[in-house]
Design a protein around this motif. Structure first.
Motif, short mmCIF file in Angstrom:
data_model
loop_
_atom_site.label_atom_id
_atom_site.label_comp_id
_atom_site.label_asym_id
_atom_site.label_seq_id
_atom_site.Cartn_x
_atom_site.Cartn_y
_atom_site.Cartn_z
N ILE A 144 -4.86 -2.53 -7.43
CA ILE A 144 -6.21 -3.07 -7.29
C ILE A 144 -7.11 -2.12 -6.49
O ILE A 144 -8.17 -2.51 -6.01
N THR A 145 -6.69 -0.87 -6.37
CA THR A 145 -7.45 0.07 -5.54
C THR A 145 -8.91 0.12 -5.94
O THR A 145 -9.81 -0.02 -5.11
N ILE B 240 0.85 -1.20 0.00
CA ILE B 240 0.00 0.00 0.00
C ILE B 240 0.88 1.24 0.00
O ILE B 240 1.86 1.32 0.72
N ASP B 241 0.53 2.20 -0.86
CA ASP B 241 1.14 3.53 -0.77
C ASP B 241 0.43 4.30 0.33
O ASP B 241 -0.77 4.60 0.20
N PHE B 242 1.14 4.62 1.37
CA PHE B 242 0.53 5.39 2.46
C PHE B 242 0.94 6.86 2.38
O PHE B 242 2.10 7.17 2.04
N ALA B 243 0.00 7.73 2.71
CA ALA B 243 0.32 9.16 2.78
C ALA B 243 -0.56 9.79 3.83
O ALA B 243 -1.77 9.55 3.85
N LEU C 211 -14.19 8.88 -2.36
CA LEU C 211 -12.85 9.04 -1.80
C LEU C 211 -11.83 8.33 -2.68
O LEU C 211 -10.74 8.84 -2.94
N GLY C 212 -12.19 7.13 -3.12
CA GLY C 212 -11.29 6.40 -4.04
C GLY C 212 -10.01 5.93 -3.38
O GLY C 212 -9.03 5.63 -4.05
N THR D 16 -3.35 5.35 -0.42
CA THR D 16 -3.76 6.01 -1.67
C THR D 16 -3.83 5.03 -2.83
O THR D 16 -4.60 5.23 -3.76
N HIS D 17 -3.00 4.00 -2.79
CA HIS D 17 -3.07 2.94 -3.79
C HIS D 17 -2.77 1.62 -3.12
O HIS D 17 -1.90 1.56 -2.24
N ILE D 18 -3.45 0.59 -3.58
CA ILE D 18 -3.24 -0.73 -3.01
C ILE D 18 -2.87 -1.67 -4.15
O ILE D 18 -3.47 -1.62 -5.23
N TYR D 19 -1.87 -2.50 -3.90
CA TYR D 19 -1.37 -3.39 -4.93
C TYR D 19 -1.38 -4.83 -4.44
O TYR D 19 -1.07 -5.11 -3.28
N LEU D 20 -1.71 -5.74 -5.35
CA LEU D 20 -1.54 -7.16 -5.08
C LEU D 20 -0.52 -7.67 -6.08
O LEU D 20 -0.74 -7.56 -7.30
N ASP D 21 0.57 -8.20 -5.59
CA ASP D 21 1.66 -8.62 -6.48
C ASP D 21 2.04 -7.53 -7.47
O ASP D 21 2.34 -7.79 -8.63
N GLY D 22 1.95 -6.30 -7.03
CA GLY D 22 2.37 -5.20 -7.89
C GLY D 22 1.28 -4.65 -8.79
O GLY D 22 1.46 -3.60 -9.41
#
Ligand code: MN
Ligand code: MN
Ligand code: MN
Ligand code: MN
Lengths: 436, 436, 436, 436
Positions: free
Chosen positions: A216-217, A195-198, A248-249, A207-213
Motif C-alpha cells: 500500500i506504499t 514495512i520493508d526497512f532499509a 521519494l515514494g 521502502t515498502h509498506i504492506y497491510l495484510d500483505g
C-alpha cells in the motif's frame, strides 16, 4: 538455552526508561523466565538507580512474578554469567547531551543528540566505555548477547562488532514507531502492518509498506505528507512537502527531517533553544518530574507520563527481541546488524538497520540487494561519516575526527567542522581519554 | 585506422576555445594527419563561428599544414564519416550559464556552472541535444569516437554511454591542470609528475602523487594548504586549511572547494556577484574581448589572452587523447569512462574520472578497487545525484529532478531544491523540451 | 631508485634457466645497471651452481659489462640489501617433479608439474621455503621487489601477498609465449601483437587479440584450431577442435588442454610415461645435457639448445619486468598480482594473471570487470582450489588439503583425492615440515 | 488475496505425483480454500490424466472438501485467472528421461535426470515449453504465482525469471528431505530441526544444522559419513568417507555424490544399467504399477507405494509454500529464487536455492554473504554451466550448448561434450524446435 533461570544485566539501569523494560519483562514472564535482573549504574547515578530500582521492585511485586531486582554499582558482578546485557547508559548524562545540542547550534548547524555533530560527540564519549563493557563481557559472560540501545545505536553496535568478540544486536524504537504510526493512520491493528526497512539507524527508510500483505506504499504516500502520525517525541514534527514525498515514494523516518528539511529544522531548533530550551533541556525537566513520580511508594506500575519522554515501544522492541532469541522464534524484527552484503551498496563490515529473522543464533537479515539511487547516496555518505567516527573514537585521532565531521552532510565546511570539533573536545575533556 | 586523411567534427565550433584546439592539431600534425576539420555551430552562433573560423584558417595557413577548415551550420554534413567528433557546445550560451549561477544564489546556494544546481540546469539543457548529436553519429559515423568536453562532462558522457551506442570518452582539463600545478610547485618538468586520480569529473582526488616514480604525497601535503598552484581560472582560489589538508592526505581538485569550503565559497560568490559579477558575467566580457581579438586579420596564432578564459591545457588534453587513439599509443590519460568495477564502491554503469590506458580501442581504466571512507561517501553521494540528473534529463521527470536536487550535498533541503527546480524550469523553458 | 649499482639475488641460481636470465641482464645493461648478481643455491645444488655460475661469468666477460657474478650458498648474504630477488628454485629438484607427475597417473589423473595434483604437491613443498625466503627479505631487504618464477607461480605469489609483507610480482612465460605464437602465425613482429589476458597463472585466456590495435580475434579463431603456433615445450600440442575453439571465441593457453582435452591429454601422458618417460624425466635428461654443455670452458653465450627446455622468453619476461620497475616505464606486462577487484568475479585478495602497467611502484592491473560465463566458472573453480591449496600449505592441514584436491576439476572424486593426497604426503615427507 | 475461491492449475496434471499434491491440498483445505483445481495435460497424456484425475476426484470426495477437480487438455482454459500455476510436466515423458540417462553413459559420463548432460538435455526440451506456458500466464493470469517443480528446477526457474514477467518460485523436495533425514537420524520431530541451506538446486549444502536452535553441525558430521538417513530415492546411497565429510564440515545433498564420488557413482550407474536398468527404466515400471493402482475405483487415498517413486515431501513443499503465500505467513521455506546478492559470490540475476521468508509478495531470501572457498568454486562452476544452458536453450545456439557441456564439471573434455551434444540433438529432434 533451555536453562530456566535467566540473568539479565542492564547497564545504565538508573535510566528513566527502566520502567518500560521492567514492564516488558513482566508481560513476557511466561515465555521469558527472568530470574535475576541487575540494574547497574555508576556512582554519580546512585540516587536515580535507587529511585528507579525501588519502582522496579514494586512493579515486580505487584505483578507477582519471580524476578529478583538487584541494584548495584559493580558492573562486573552484574555481567558475570549474564545471559543478556542491555546497554542504555549515557556517558556524561543529560548535561553532556545539552552541550552536544548547543555546540553545533553556535555555528548554525543542526544540534541533535544522535544526528550530526551532537551524535559524533556522543559517540566519542561512549566508545571508550562500551569497549570497556565489552571487555568485561568477553571475560565474564562470553556467551551473553549484548542488546545495545545506547545511542548512536548503529555506530555503537558497529564499534562492538568491529572491535570486540561480543555478540551484539543494536536496537532503536524508530522502526517500530513507524509501524505503529502507519497503523494509527489507517486505524488498524499494528500487527497487520509490515514495512520493508532499509538504511542506517536514525536514517532508515520504509521502502515498502504492506497491510495484510498488500503493498500500500503508493496509496499511503499522500498521508505521509501530513506527517501527523510519525510521533517521535524527540524530533519536531515539521510536515513533509507532498511533492517531495511523492518523488521519494517511500516512508522517511522522523530523523530524515534533519537531512531533507535542514533549514526549517535548524530554524525550529534555534527558536526552541531560545524559548523552551533544547530537546535535552526539555527532557532534563521531564526526567526530573518522572523521578519525582517514581519516588512515590504507592506507584507500582509504569506511569503513563513516561510516554512523553520519547521511549514509546522501547519495551516492545527490547524485550520482544530478547524473547525471540531465547525462544528461537524465527520471527522478524528490525535491528542493527553487520551488513554482510545485505545492502549491496555498503561495505560488508558496517552495521545497517534492517528486517531480520531472530533466533537463538542471532539476527539474520533478509536480503535487500541494491537500493535506489535516490536513497543510496545519502545512506552511503552518512555511513562513511559513521565509519570515520568509529575509527576516530577508537584511536582518538584528531585528523580522522576532522574528516568525519567535515564529510557529514549536515556540516557545511571543513572550517566549521574544525571549530565544532575543537569545541567538542574542549567541552568533553573529562570523557575523552582517547584524545590525549 | 591506417587511413591518412582524418575527418574531425567540432560541435560548438564557434567557441572561444577553438583556437586552443586548432593549435593542438597543428602541433601534432605529423603524427595526427587531420585533413578536414569541420567547425559546426547553430544559427545563433553563426557570427562567432565565422570569426573563430577565420582565425582558425589563418592559424593553419601560417603553420603550413594541410588541414582544411570547414565552417558549417549543417551538423549532419560535419558528422558524416567523421573519425572523431569533439563536442564543446553550450546550450543557451553564456547567458544561460549566468542564469544557472544566479538562480541558486537567490537561495544562498552555490551558483556554479557545473557543480550544484547550476550544473544540474546545464545538464537538463544539454541532454536532449547530446542525444540528438548521438543519433546523427549512430547513423552517419557509427565508428567515430565522441570526445566530449561539454559540461558537466562526466554527466554528459554517462548519458551517452547509458542511452546511445556511440563510443564516447569524456574529458576535462582539471586533472592535467593538477599535474601542471604540482610541477609548478616543485619547479620540475610536468612529465616527471604522475598522479593517481580517482573520483568523478570536477570531484576528482589525486590520491597519490609521484615525482619520477617516487611517492611524494606526504611531502607535498603542506604545499597544498597554500593552494597557490592550483590555478583553475573558473574557481576562486581560497586557501585550504593545513589541518584539513593533512587529515585528507590527498590532493583535492579545485572544485572540491565548493564542498569542503562551502560557506566561504558562497560568501565569495555573493561578494563577486555584487561587484565584478558572477564568473559567467566575467567570462562573457572576456569572450567579447577575445572575439574582438580574433577578428584581427593579422592574428594567426592562438592569442595568449585565451589563457585567462580558463581552458588551459584543453588542447593538450583533447588533441593528445585523439592522437593516442589514432596511434594506438597505450599511454595513460585521465578520462571519463564507464566504471565497470574500476572503483569498487560505485555501480558498474556510471562514469568515473580515472587514469586509463588509451589505444585504438578506447580507454582502459587502471584498476582502483575500494577508495578510503573519507572520500567514498562524498563521491557516492554526488554520483547518486548525477544518476538521477541523467534520468531526469532523459525522461523529463519532475519528481526525479526534485530528488536529484534534494540529495545534492550543496542543497540544504527539499524545500529549497523545489524552489530552485521551479526557477530552473521557468527560466529555461525554451531549452527543456523534455519537461513538457 | 636513482642508485646506479643494482644488487640482484637469484634464489635457485643453479637452475639451467640461469643463462636466459644472464643474457637478459646483459642485453639491458645500458638501462638496467646491475652491479652485483648473486646466484644462490642450496648445498645439494652446489655443483650445478658452480657450472652455471662459471658460464654466467664467461657470458658477462664476453659481453664486457660490469656485472659481478657472485656464487653463494648463503641466502642471507645474497638477499641483504638486494634491490630485486628473483625466485626460480624447485624444492626437491627434478626428482620430486617426476614423482608429482607419476602419483596422479597411478589413479588415471593428469600428472603435471603445475596443473592438478602435481602442482598441489609442488605448492606444498614450496610454501614453507618461500615463507622462509620472505622472512629474510622482510628483515634484510624490506624494500626489495620479489620477482617470483617458482611454480606454481600464481599460487606462490598469492601465498607471499597473503602471508608476508614482501612486495611481490609473479611471472610466467606463457602469456609472452602466446603473443609470440600469434606473431609467428601471422608472420609479423611480436611488437605489433597485443592480447587482453584474463585468468590465472597457467589458466589464462587471451580474450581479445589485436594487430596494430585492430581486434582480430574472430579472424584468428580458425588458426587456433590447428594450434600449431602455441609452442609450449612443457605441454603436448594436441590440436584444438574447430567447433570448440569457435564456441570459446578466445585464445586458450596451452595448459588449458589439461582441462578442455582431459581424456586425450591423459592418454598422451600415459603413453609418454610408458615410452619416453614423463615430461620431468625428459627434462631431467635435457638438463643433464645442458649442464654438460655449460661445462664447456669455451662456451660464453646462452646455448641455443636451452630453448628445448621450455623456458622461451623467460629472460624477456623477467628482465624486462625488472627494467620497467627500475625505469618507472609505465608500459604493459602480463603479471600475477593481487586481484583487488580487477576481475569482478573473484575475491579481492587472490592473485590473478592480467595485463598491468608496470612502474616503480609495482604492477597496476588494467581493469577487466566481469568475464563471460563460459570462462568464469572454470576460473572460479580453480581459484577456489588454489586458495585451499595455500591455506593447506601454510597450516599443514590435512582436511583442507583433502578439500583442495577434491574440488580440483581434474580430480574425479573425493576418494581418489584422498589416495593421491596420502601418496603425496608419503612420498614428500622430507619436504613437508608443516604436515607434522 | 482475501478472495475465498482459489483457482489452481497443475501443468502436467497426469503425473504420478499428483495424488501427493491432492493430499496436500486436502490437508490444508481449512487455511487454503482451493475451489477449482485444473489438472492439465497434453494429448499423449490423456489416458494417464484420466486415471489420476479419477483418483483425485475420489480422494476429494472421500475427504469431503469442496475442491472441484477439472481435467483438461486445454492449457489456456486452466491458466485463465488462476491464482497459482504448478508446473510438474516432463517434456518427452519417461522415455526421453531414459535416453538422457543412457547417452552420457555411452561416454563414461554420469547419466542422470537433472545432473550433468542428462539435465542439460532435459533443460533444452523444457525451455521452449515453459516459455510458452509463461506467455499464457502473462496473458491470461498475470498475477498468478508460478510454482515450478519441473526439473531441472533451478534452471527452469532461472529461465522464467530472466526471460518472462511471470512471478515464479522454484521448488525441490531435496532440502525438506534433508531436514527429515536429520530428524530421523536424531529421532526427533522434524520441526525441531533447522538447516541453513546455500547453493543451487540439486547442489545445495546444509552449511549449519540446528536442533532447537543449537548448532549441532559438528556433532552430526560423523553421522553423515554413514549417510543412512539421506533417503533420496533417485540417488544411489553410496556412503560418504568420514575424512571427506569431516573436511567438508557440512551436510552435502544426495546429488553431491555425483560430484564428490563421481567414479563410484559412475560404476554404480553402469552396473544398474546393465542389470535392473537405469533409474528412468526403474521408474517407468514403478509408474506403470502406480497407474495400475490408481485405476482401482476403490482407492480414494494416496497409495503408500507412491513413496518409492522419490517424491517424498513433495506435497509438503508445494502446498505449504502456496499456503504461506496465500496466508502471508512470513515463515521460512527453502526455495529457488533470484540471487540478488544473497550469495555474494554469484551474479545477481541467477537463481539460487536458499532459505527464504515467504509471504504474499513472494520469497525473500535470508542473506548469506560469501560462502567458504571449499563450496564456492563448485557452486560457481555449476552455475556458469546453468547460465550457458539457459542461454543455449532459449536461443538454440549450438556453440553456446557446446560450451555449456564442456565446462560442466562432470564432462571430462570438449570432445566428449561434442559427442554427447550431437547425440542429444539427434535423439531429441522432435523436442528441440529452437535448434533448427
Ligand atoms: Mn533510536
Ligand atoms: Mn572540466
Ligand atoms: Mn609458467
Ligand atoms: Mn529436485
Amino acid at each position: 538455552m533451555f536453562k530456566k533461570d535467566l540473568k539479565i544485566a542492564v547497564i545504565g539501569g538508573g535510566s528513566s526508561y527502566t520502567p518500560e523494560l521492567i514492564e516488558g519483562f513482566i508481560k513476557r514472564y511466561n515465555e521469558l523466565p527472568v530470574k535475576d535482573l541487575y540494574l547497574v549504574d555508576i556512582e554519580e547515578g546512585k540516587e536515580k538507580l535507587e529511585i528507579v530500582g525501588g519502582l522496579a521492585k514494586r512493579m515486580v511485586g505487584k505483578a507477582g512474578v519471580g524476578i529478583n531486582i538487584h541494584l548495584t554499582l559493580d558492573r562486573r558482578e552484574a555481567i558475570k554469567d549474564a545471559d543478556f546485557v542491555v546497554t542504555q547508559f549515557r556517558v556524561g548524562g543529560i548535561d553532556a547531551r545539552i552541550r552536544d545540542e548547543k555546540i553545533p547550534l553556535k555555528y548554525d548547524v543542526i544540534g541533535q543528540e544522535t544526528t550530526g555533530p551532537g551524535g559524533f560527540a556522543k559517540a566519542q564519549r561512549t566508545i571508550p566505555v562500551i569497549l570497556d563493557v565489552c571487555k568485561d563481557i568477553e571475560e565474564l559472560a562470553p556467551n551473553a548477547w549484548l542488546i545495545n540501545f545506547t545511542n548512536p545505536s548503529g555506530v555503537i553496535t558497529e564499534t562492538v562488532l568491529k572491535h570486540t568478540n561480543v555478540k551484539a544486536i543494536g536496537l532503536c524504537n524508530v522502526p517500530i514507531g513507524m509501524v505503529y504510526g502507519v497503523a494509527e493512520m489507517l486505524e488498524v491493528d499494528p500487527k497487520r502492518v509490515y514495512i520493508d526497512f532499509a538504511g542506517l539507524n536514525h536514517l532508515v527508510w520504509g521502502t515498502h509498506i504492506y497491510l495484510d500483505g498488500e503493498d500500500i506504499t503508493e496509496k499511503l504516500i499522500d498521508s505521509f505528507a501530513g506527517g501527523k502520525s510519525l510521533s517521535m517525541k524527540n524530533v519536531p514534527q515539521l510536515p513533509w512537502d507532498p511533492d517531495f514525498i511523492k518523488s521519494l515514494g517511500m516512508y522517511p523516518c522522523p530523523y530524515h527531517r534533519y537531512y531533507y528539511l535542514t533549514d526549517q529544522m535548524l530554524e525550529k531548533q534555534k527558536e526552541e533553544a531560545a524559548t523552551v530550551g533544547t530537546r535535552g533541556e526539555v527532557v532534563k525537566k521531564l526526567e526530573q518530574e518522572l523521578f519525582e513520580l517514581y519516588k512515590d511508594p504507592n506507584l507500582n506500575i509504569k506511569p503513563p507520563q513516561l510516554e512523553k519522554r520519547g521511549g514509546a515501544y522501547y519495551s516492545d522492541a527490547a524485550c520482544s527481541l530478547i524473547c525471540s532469541i531465547y525462544n528461537d522464534k524465527k520471527d522478524i524484527h528490525v535491528v542493527n546488524v553487520r551488513n554482510n552484503g545485505t545492502i549491496a551498496d555498503l561495505p560488508d563490515d558496517v552495521v545497517i538497520e534492517t528486517n531480520a529473522i531472530i533466533d537463538r543464533n542471532g539476527a539474520h537479515p533478509i536480503n535487500i540487494g541494491h537500493v535506489p539511487a535516490k536513497i543510496r547516496g545519502l545512506m552511503q555518505a552518512v555511513k562513511a561519516y559513521e565509519e570515520l567516527t568509529i575509527e576516530a573514537g577508537v584511536k582518538g585521532d584528531y585528523y580522522t575526527a576532522l574528516q568525519a565531521l567535515t564529510i557529514h552532510p549536515l556540516v557545511p565546511s571543513a572550517m566549521i567542522a574544525k571549530k565544532i570539533l575543537d569545541d567538542i573536545i574542549e567541552q568533553n575533556r573529562d570523557y575523552l581519554p582517547q584524545y590525549k
